[in-house]
Design a protein around this motif. Structure first.
Motif, PDB file in Angstrom:
ATOM      1  N   MET A  54       0.869  -1.268   0.098  1.00  0.00           N
ATOM      2  CA  MET A  54       0.017   0.235  -0.186  1.00  0.00           C
ATOM      3  C   MET A  54       0.745   1.415  -0.179  1.00  0.00           C
ATOM      4  N   GLU A  55       0.471   2.312  -0.568  1.00  0.00           N
ATOM      5  CA  GLU A  55       1.196   3.556  -0.653  1.00  0.00           C
ATOM      6  C   GLU A  55       0.972   4.336   0.421  1.00  0.00           C
ATOM      7  N   ILE A  87      -4.477   6.637 -13.531  1.00  0.00           N
ATOM      8  CA  ILE A  87      -3.530   6.386 -12.369  1.00  0.00           C
ATOM      9  C   ILE A  87      -4.586   5.275 -11.206  1.00  0.00           C
ATOM     10  N   GLU A  88      -3.832   4.325 -10.959  1.00  0.00           N
ATOM     11  CA  GLU A  88      -4.738   3.247 -10.257  1.00  0.00           C
ATOM     12  C   GLU A  88      -3.951   2.773  -8.910  1.00  0.00           C
ATOM     13  N   GLY A  89      -4.506   2.621  -7.944  1.00  0.00           N
ATOM     14  CA  GLY A  89      -3.695   2.026  -6.730  1.00  0.00           C
ATOM     15  C   GLY A  89      -4.414   1.875  -5.707  1.00  0.00           C
ATOM     16  N   ASP A 126      -4.929   3.530   4.441  1.00  0.00           N
ATOM     17  CA  ASP A 126      -6.282   4.237   4.973  1.00  0.00           C
ATOM     18  C   ASP A 126      -5.699   4.591   6.247  1.00  0.00           C
ATOM     19  N   ALA A 127      -4.486   4.522   6.737  1.00  0.00           N
ATOM     20  CA  ALA A 127      -4.046   5.178   7.840  1.00  0.00           C
ATOM     21  C   ALA A 127      -3.900   6.559   7.767  1.00  0.00           C
ATOM     22  N   TYR A 178      -8.214   3.759  -5.541  1.00  0.00           N
ATOM     23  CA  TYR A 178      -8.425   4.880  -6.302  1.00  0.00           C
ATOM     24  C   TYR A 178      -8.282   4.378  -7.695  1.00  0.00           C
ATOM     25  N   SER A 179      -8.919   4.756  -8.525  1.00  0.00           N
ATOM     26  CA  SER A 179      -9.098   4.842 -10.196  1.00  0.00           C
ATOM     27  C   SER A 179      -9.339   6.096 -10.955  1.00  0.00           C
TER      28      SER A 179
END
Ligand SMILES: [Zn+2]
Ligand SMILES: [Zn+2]
Length: 160
Positions: free
Chosen positions: A1-2, A19-21, A25-26, A43-44
């Motif tokens: 996760m980013e 852009i997807e990824g 959620d922090a 997100y998409s």
């Protein structure tokens, strides 16, 4: 996760880019026992430069483990932002635009003030605490009858 949603404006395709990824959620920074995010923000998006303006639009989704505000049952739901839109002014020195905060705010704005397990959740009986989605209780009927009875007695023209 980013850890954040950063768009590399300096390298962005002139025709725009998908852009997807999944963003950690922090970043939502929610400290709510009744609304706990899990599995990250999906997100998409489509990012494009229009002149000096970076325009990013698309869809966000976040799963939550929630507690119903009416009946207290745990349930899962997905918060959706179908029309996320961010527009950021850039200049020739801009390299990275970080949209993490815009994403965070959009998700938080989409959240219900009082989450309910389903729209017609019947809640719990205020007298005995029974979950009324699982059937009615006898005290509820009595309470209601008594209340209406008292009201009827007060209303004029109801004495026949
Ligand atoms: Zn409920
Ligand atoms: Zn009851």
């Amino acid at each position: 996760m980013e850890e954040n949603l950063a768009i590399d404006v300096a390298r962005l395709d002139r025709d725009g880019e998908e852009i997807e990824g999944v963003l950690d959620d922090a970043v939502l920074d929610l400290h709510d026992d009744y609304l706990r995010p899990f599995a990250g923000i999906r997100y998409s998006l489509f990012a494009q430069l229009a002149g000096r303006e970076l325009i990013v639009r698309g869809r966000l989704e976040q799963d939550f483990d929630a507690v119903c505000s009416r009946c207290g049952t745990d349930f899962d739901f997905t918060a959706e932002v179908p029309d996320f839109l961010a527009s950021v002014a850039t200049d020739e020195k801009t390299e990275i635009v970080d949209l993490t905060d815009e994403v965070r705010q959009s998700i938080i704005l989409s959240l219900p003030t009082y989450p309910v397990c389903r729209a017609d959740c019947r809640g719990v009986c205020p007298s005995c605490g029974k979950n009324l989605n699982k059937g009615s209780c006898t005290c509820r009927r009595n309470d209601r009858d008594d209340r209406w009875g008292a009201l009827d007695a007060l209303l004029p023209g109801k004495k026949d």
